[in-house]
Design a protein around this motif. Structure first.
Motif, PDB file in Angstrom:
ATOM      1  N   TYR A   1     -62.526  38.229 -97.415  1.00  0.00           N
ATOM      2  CA  TYR A   1     -63.948  37.900 -97.459  1.00  0.00           C
ATOM      3  C   TYR A   1     -64.354  37.577 -98.888  1.00  0.00           C
ATOM      4  CZ  TYR A   1     -63.700  40.687 -93.143  1.00  0.00           C
ATOM      5  OH  TYR A   1     -63.360  41.200 -91.925  1.00  0.00           O
ATOM      6  N   PRO A   2     -65.369  36.726 -99.050  1.00  0.00           N
ATOM      7  CA  PRO A   2     -65.872  36.474-100.408  1.00  0.00           C
ATOM      8  C   PRO A   2     -66.540  37.730-100.984  1.00  0.00           C
ATOM      9  CG  PRO A   2     -66.828  34.919 -98.816  1.00  0.00           C
ATOM     10  CD  PRO A   2     -66.120  35.958 -98.033  1.00  0.00           C
ATOM     11  N   LEU A   3     -66.360  37.942-102.272  1.00  0.00           N
ATOM     12  CA  LEU A   3     -67.024  39.043-102.964  1.00  0.00           C
ATOM     13  C   LEU A   3     -68.284  38.566-103.689  1.00  0.00           C
ATOM     14  CD1 LEU A   3     -67.094  41.995-103.999  1.00  0.00           C
ATOM     15  CD2 LEU A   3     -65.659  41.241-105.913  1.00  0.00           C
ATOM     16  N   ALA A   4     -68.304  37.315-104.119  1.00  0.00           N
ATOM     17  CA  ALA A   4     -69.447  36.834-104.900  1.00  0.00           C
ATOM     18  C   ALA A   4     -70.733  36.951-104.084  1.00  0.00           C
ATOM     19  CB  ALA A   4     -69.218  35.377-105.317  1.00  0.00           C
ATOM     20  N   PHE A   5     -71.764  37.535-104.685  1.00  0.00           N
ATOM     21  CA  PHE A   5     -73.079  37.720-104.048  1.00  0.00           C
ATOM     22  C   PHE A   5     -72.962  38.523-102.749  1.00  0.00           C
ATOM     23  CE2 PHE A   5     -73.042  33.870-106.603  1.00  0.00           C
ATOM     24  CZ  PHE A   5     -74.034  34.189-107.507  1.00  0.00           C
ATOM     25  N   ASN A   6     -71.947  39.380-102.685  1.00  0.00           N
ATOM     26  CA  ASN A   6     -71.663  40.152-101.479  1.00  0.00           C
ATOM     27  C   ASN A   6     -71.215  41.565-101.875  1.00  0.00           C
ATOM     28  OD1 ASN A   6     -71.476  40.363 -98.678  1.00  0.00           O
ATOM     29  ND2 ASN A   6     -69.404  39.522 -98.572  1.00  0.00           N
ATOM     30  N   LEU A   7     -71.027  42.434-100.896  1.00  0.00           N
ATOM     31  CA  LEU A   7     -70.508  43.784-101.109  1.00  0.00           C
ATOM     32  C   LEU A   7     -69.403  44.008-100.078  1.00  0.00           C
ATOM     33  CD1 LEU A   7     -73.987  45.569-101.233  1.00  0.00           C
ATOM     34  CD2 LEU A   7     -72.489  45.240-103.204  1.00  0.00           C
ATOM     35  N   LEU A   8     -68.270  44.546-100.507  1.00  0.00           N
ATOM     36  CA  LEU A   8     -67.162  44.778 -99.574  1.00  0.00           C
ATOM     37  C   LEU A   8     -66.828  46.272 -99.552  1.00  0.00           C
ATOM     38  CD1 LEU A   8     -64.918  41.698-100.476  1.00  0.00           C
ATOM     39  CD2 LEU A   8     -66.466  41.965 -98.523  1.00  0.00           C
ATOM     40  N   PRO A   9     -67.169  46.951 -98.442  1.00  0.00           N
ATOM     41  CA  PRO A   9     -66.926  48.404 -98.391  1.00  0.00           C
ATOM     42  C   PRO A   9     -65.483  48.715 -97.989  1.00  0.00           C
ATOM     43  CG  PRO A   9     -68.006  47.713 -96.382  1.00  0.00           C
ATOM     44  CD  PRO A   9     -67.852  46.471 -97.237  1.00  0.00           C
ATOM     45  N   GLN A  10     -64.564  48.007 -98.614  1.00  0.00           N
ATOM     46  CA  GLN A  10     -63.140  48.259 -98.404  1.00  0.00           C
ATOM     47  C   GLN A  10     -62.423  48.042 -99.714  1.00  0.00           C
ATOM     48  OE1 GLN A  10     -60.903  45.615 -95.778  1.00  0.00           O
ATOM     49  NE2 GLN A  10     -58.984  46.648 -96.276  1.00  0.00           N
ATOM     50  N   ILE A  11     -61.758  49.093-100.230  1.00  0.00           N
ATOM     51  CA  ILE A  11     -60.891  48.957-101.392  1.00  0.00           C
ATOM     52  C   ILE A  11     -59.558  49.578-100.997  1.00  0.00           C
ATOM     53  CG2 ILE A  11     -60.561  49.517-103.826  1.00  0.00           C
ATOM     54  CD1 ILE A  11     -63.522  49.410-104.217  1.00  0.00           C
ATOM     55  N   ASP A  12     -58.505  48.775-101.118  1.00  0.00           N
ATOM     56  CA  ASP A  12     -57.186  49.148-100.587  1.00  0.00           C
ATOM     57  C   ASP A  12     -57.283  49.178 -99.050  1.00  0.00           C
ATOM     58  OD1 ASP A  12     -54.484  50.004-100.447  1.00  0.00           O
ATOM     59  OD2 ASP A  12     -54.711  51.272-102.209  1.00  0.00           O
ATOM     60  N   VAL A  13     -56.241  49.602 -98.383  1.00  0.00           N
ATOM     61  CA  VAL A  13     -56.220  49.515 -96.909  1.00  0.00           C
ATOM     62  C   VAL A  13     -57.085  50.604 -96.267  1.00  0.00           C
ATOM     63  CG1 VAL A  13     -53.970  48.409 -96.791  1.00  0.00           C
ATOM     64  CG2 VAL A  13     -54.108  50.921 -96.851  1.00  0.00           C
ATOM     65  N   LEU A  14     -57.533  50.298 -95.055  1.00  0.00           N
ATOM     66  CA  LEU A  14     -58.313  51.261 -94.274  1.00  0.00           C
ATOM     67  C   LEU A  14     -57.339  52.067 -93.415  1.00  0.00           C
ATOM     68  CD1 LEU A  14     -61.113  48.737 -93.305  1.00  0.00           C
ATOM     69  CD2 LEU A  14     -61.386  50.696 -94.841  1.00  0.00           C
ATOM     70  N   GLU A  15     -57.512  53.381 -93.431  1.00  0.00           N
ATOM     71  CA  GLU A  15     -56.545  54.245 -92.743  1.00  0.00           C
ATOM     72  C   GLU A  15     -57.124  54.817 -91.454  1.00  0.00           C
ATOM     73  OE1 GLU A  15     -55.621  56.822 -96.060  1.00  0.00           O
ATOM     74  OE2 GLU A  15     -54.107  55.400 -96.791  1.00  0.00           O
ATOM     75  N   ASP A  16     -56.253  55.375 -90.626  1.00  0.00           N
ATOM     76  CA  ASP A  16     -56.686  55.883 -89.318  1.00  0.00           C
ATOM     77  C   ASP A  16     -57.734  56.993 -89.439  1.00  0.00           C
ATOM     78  OD1 ASP A  16     -55.049  54.114 -88.076  1.00  0.00           O
ATOM     79  OD2 ASP A  16     -53.399  55.534 -87.753  1.00  0.00           O
ATOM     80  N   SER A  17     -57.744  57.677 -90.551  1.00  0.00           N
ATOM     81  CA  SER A  17     -58.722  58.751 -90.787  1.00  0.00           C
ATOM     82  C   SER A  17     -60.147  58.222 -90.855  1.00  0.00           C
ATOM     83  CB  SER A  17     -58.412  59.427 -92.120  1.00  0.00           C
ATOM     84  OG  SER A  17     -58.610  58.495 -93.180  1.00  0.00           O
ATOM     85  N   GLY A  18     -60.289  56.900 -91.029  1.00  0.00           N
ATOM     86  CA  GLY A  18     -61.614  56.315 -91.227  1.00  0.00           C
ATOM     87  C   GLY A  18     -61.897  56.042 -92.692  1.00  0.00           C
ATOM     88  N   TYR A  19     -61.068  56.588 -93.567  1.00  0.00           N
ATOM     89  CA  TYR A  19     -61.243  56.390 -95.015  1.00  0.00           C
ATOM     90  C   TYR A  19     -60.348  55.255 -95.496  1.00  0.00           C
ATOM     91  CZ  TYR A  19     -64.206  60.411 -95.340  1.00  0.00           C
ATOM     92  OH  TYR A  19     -65.269  61.242 -95.196  1.00  0.00           O
ATOM     93  N   SER A  20     -60.781  54.577 -96.557  1.00  0.00           N
ATOM     94  CA  SER A  20     -59.889  53.620 -97.209  1.00  0.00           C
ATOM     95  C   SER A  20     -58.918  54.412 -98.082  1.00  0.00           C
ATOM     96  CB  SER A  20     -60.682  52.651 -98.084  1.00  0.00           C
ATOM     97  OG  SER A  20     -61.281  53.334 -99.165  1.00  0.00           O
ATOM     98  N   HIS A  21     -57.803  53.775 -98.417  1.00  0.00           N
ATOM     99  CA  HIS A  21     -56.829  54.483 -99.252  1.00  0.00           C
ATOM    100  C   HIS A  21     -57.426  54.796-100.624  1.00  0.00           C
ATOM    101  CE1 HIS A  21     -53.026  56.162-100.203  1.00  0.00           C
ATOM    102  NE2 HIS A  21     -52.815  55.331-101.211  1.00  0.00           N
ATOM    103  N   GLU A  22     -58.306  53.934-101.112  1.00  0.00           N
ATOM    104  CA  GLU A  22     -58.979  54.196-102.390  1.00  0.00           C
ATOM    105  C   GLU A  22     -59.798  55.489-102.312  1.00  0.00           C
ATOM    106  OE1 GLU A  22     -58.508  52.347-105.029  1.00  0.00           O
ATOM    107  OE2 GLU A  22     -60.185  52.600-106.404  1.00  0.00           O
ATOM    108  N   GLU A  23     -60.500  55.661-101.205  1.00  0.00           N
ATOM    109  CA  GLU A  23     -61.303  56.879-101.015  1.00  0.00           C
ATOM    110  C   GLU A  23     -60.385  58.103-100.949  1.00  0.00           C
ATOM    111  OE1 GLU A  23     -64.778  54.316 -98.721  1.00  0.00           O
ATOM    112  OE2 GLU A  23     -63.316  55.427 -97.527  1.00  0.00           O
ATOM    113  N   TRP A  24     -59.269  57.972-100.230  1.00  0.00           N
ATOM    114  CA  TRP A  24     -58.274  59.050-100.135  1.00  0.00           C
ATOM    115  C   TRP A  24     -57.787  59.433-101.535  1.00  0.00           C
ATOM    116  CZ3 TRP A  24     -53.289  60.080-101.492  1.00  0.00           C
ATOM    117  CH2 TRP A  24     -52.636  61.110-100.797  1.00  0.00           C
TER     118      TRP A  24
END
Lengths: 350, 350
Positions: A197-220
């Protein structure tokens, strides 16, 4: 005459690798010789170190012969492949990837927080995730003074955290958007994931992969690295940590909105500000009357962690909010790695 | 034949005013006549409503003669000056400014949450702050089902929330930055404040003025408006609410990272997602396997509140994180105002 070191930078042509060269130039480490290592694709390029051109070499196990110190930032699989070879040849490695961070034999170190963990290294020291580093630098003096029960963090992370190619893609998107053209995305939110997805003028609530726990790996990473750095156990019951990580259309420097609860309910915002004012690696920017608070554009290029907007949650005793900004390529990566290397030298561990 | 209404839009030439015209065009309200009101500076301009040109008039007290419904978004002082005049002349006013929100005689209404509050109006209905609206739409079904103890929100707010001139300034800054020119700032973070900073490629942890409490006025609004909308008392002890509001380099649509604790500790993330799937005004976008989550660029131009990344805090029972995005000019302002007007008509209150 004091010892001089042969240093290798693995991943020298990347966004962090470039910063590592600059940070090493400005460091107290006496460098005898510098090897710049990268993939075959980048071999033959030249980069400048202390005014001299250095040719980039393709990394092979033998690249680490005679090397004392490796600063590594070429991705987890490259670290896994080459750092054991470097250690075998007698080098000490500071690794900026996530490859070894959760290995119980590998110290995960932010020099302002747990430099003593370096003493037990077995050749590899892990540099924490960028978003974790700036948060623990700000929270550790508070934890030392008042105890730390809970951390709830929302991040505002810059494009450069996903690497130079992501940063280039982001700026191209911004150009295209402003020219009324369709934006294209091939890297962000995460290189190698299915959708982009484009990031410019946008927000992406995903950093690194999304895991089965519901958290992204960055959050983990933010949750478990914080526990390992602060109390030596990635699964420690306290401090409790939860995180929401969001990529924002900023080039360099991450922001963090941090809510935290301390054990000592008599703690005040003024006491916390005083602690931060005197804390190593922290610059307090908290003057509301003059609209002084941390911003990415003013943090960029600096080694410090900037903290402001410190205030109590008036409904929960011992709870506070604050706002943290740091250059993710410097304190969040290259500078923390070089600072770890300086500590290794000072402690005679290399 | 059903009643038809003479409608006036106060602040018709602003970012929200423009959206109000569009939302009114698409609404179920039978409009007999439309008056577009603005300052003397904008008088004489023409705007289009249902294919017809309408001339903008300078606002005077007599502009409201014969008007049934006023939609107002011209700043707090303009509302204070003119809405009592409109009420005196028999109009019902939906005001999008903060002028009357905390007045105990003025209902503060989000139709999905507290439409019954409209029944007690005295001529003025207040539209809540943009960042509050999207949060309470997502939280109310959860509060109804499980009780709501605590909300900790960090916002990612778009430039357009500060008005059309702020949005123009922001895009100009982005152009200048990408062209290697120096950025200038005269409006953001807050029109009329002492210092101004660029928003492009930056983050500004100040929305509205900073108060002695340590909170910005925007944060104060999120705390107290949420309580007034949900439980009818701006100082209610529960739900507890704390907020950190940050302006981000996005044109349209606000993001929010929301941590919340419910009373019923048996609540699960799956139950919450099911509630949200069936909640009025909410679109659940939460499919991690396919990287589906709310984004400003996909929310822009839509009336719904988009919710995703719903997940439990594994360390605190009954606690969850989620991510909310909505078009701040539509659900956060113009659509919520027109929706309030539709409810007034449906309830026979106008």
């Amino acid at each position: 005459m004091s010892k001089e070191y042969t240093v290798a930078i693995l991943g020298a042509t990347g966004a962090v690798g470039n910063c590592m060269i600059q940070q090493l130039e400005q460091s107290s480490i006496p460098v005898k010789e510098l090897h710049l290592l990268a993939s075959a694709r980048s071999a033959g390029k030249t980069l400048t170190f202390r005014g001299q051109e250095v040719e980039v070499e393709e990394t092979t196990p033998d690249s680490f012969e005679g090397v004392d110190l490796v600063l590594s930032s070429a991705g987890g699989s490259t670290s896994k492949k080459f750092l054991p070879e470097a250690v075998k040849r007698g080098a000490v490695c500071v690794d900026n990837t996530s490859a070894y961070r959760m290995d119980p034999d590998v110290p995960l170190v932010v020099p302002e927080v747990n430099p003593e963990a370096l003493d037990n290294h077995h050749g590899i020291i892990a540099n924490p995730n960028c978003s974790t580093i700036q948060m623990v630098v700000a929270l550790e003096p508070i934890r030392q003074a008042f105890g730390l029960k809970q951390v709830i963090v929302s991040t505002y992370q810059a494009a450069s955290g996903a690497g130079q190619s992501a940063l280039n893609e982001f700026y191209q998107q911004a150009q295209d958007y402003l020219a009324g053209k369709k934006m294209t995305a091939e890297i962000l939110p995460t290189k190698g994931d299915k959708r982009h997805y484009p990031l410019a003028f946008n927000l992406l609530p995903q950093i690194d992969v999304l895991e089965d726990s519901g958290y992204s790996h960055e959050e983990w990473k933010m949750i478990h690295e914080t526990k390992k750095i602060m109390v030596g156990d990635m699964d420690a019951a306290e401090p409790k940590v939860t995180a929401t990580c969001v990529r924002v259309p900023v080039g360099i420097s991450h922001g963090e909105s941090v809510y935290f609860e301390v054990e000592d309910q008599s703690a005040t915002a003024d006491q916390i500000k005083e602690l931060l004012q005197n804390a190593p690696g922290v610059v307090l920017q908290d003057d509301l009357a003059n609209q002084v608070y941390p911003q990415p554009l003013t943090a960029e290029g600096k080694r410090d962690v900037f903290v402001g907007r410190v205030r109590p949650d008036y409904e929960n005793k011992g709870a506070f909010n604050m706002w943290i900004v740091a250059d993710n390529l410097l304190k969040g990566a290259a500078w923390n790695a070089v600072q770890n290397a300086e500590c290794l030298v000072e402690r005679g561990l290399i």
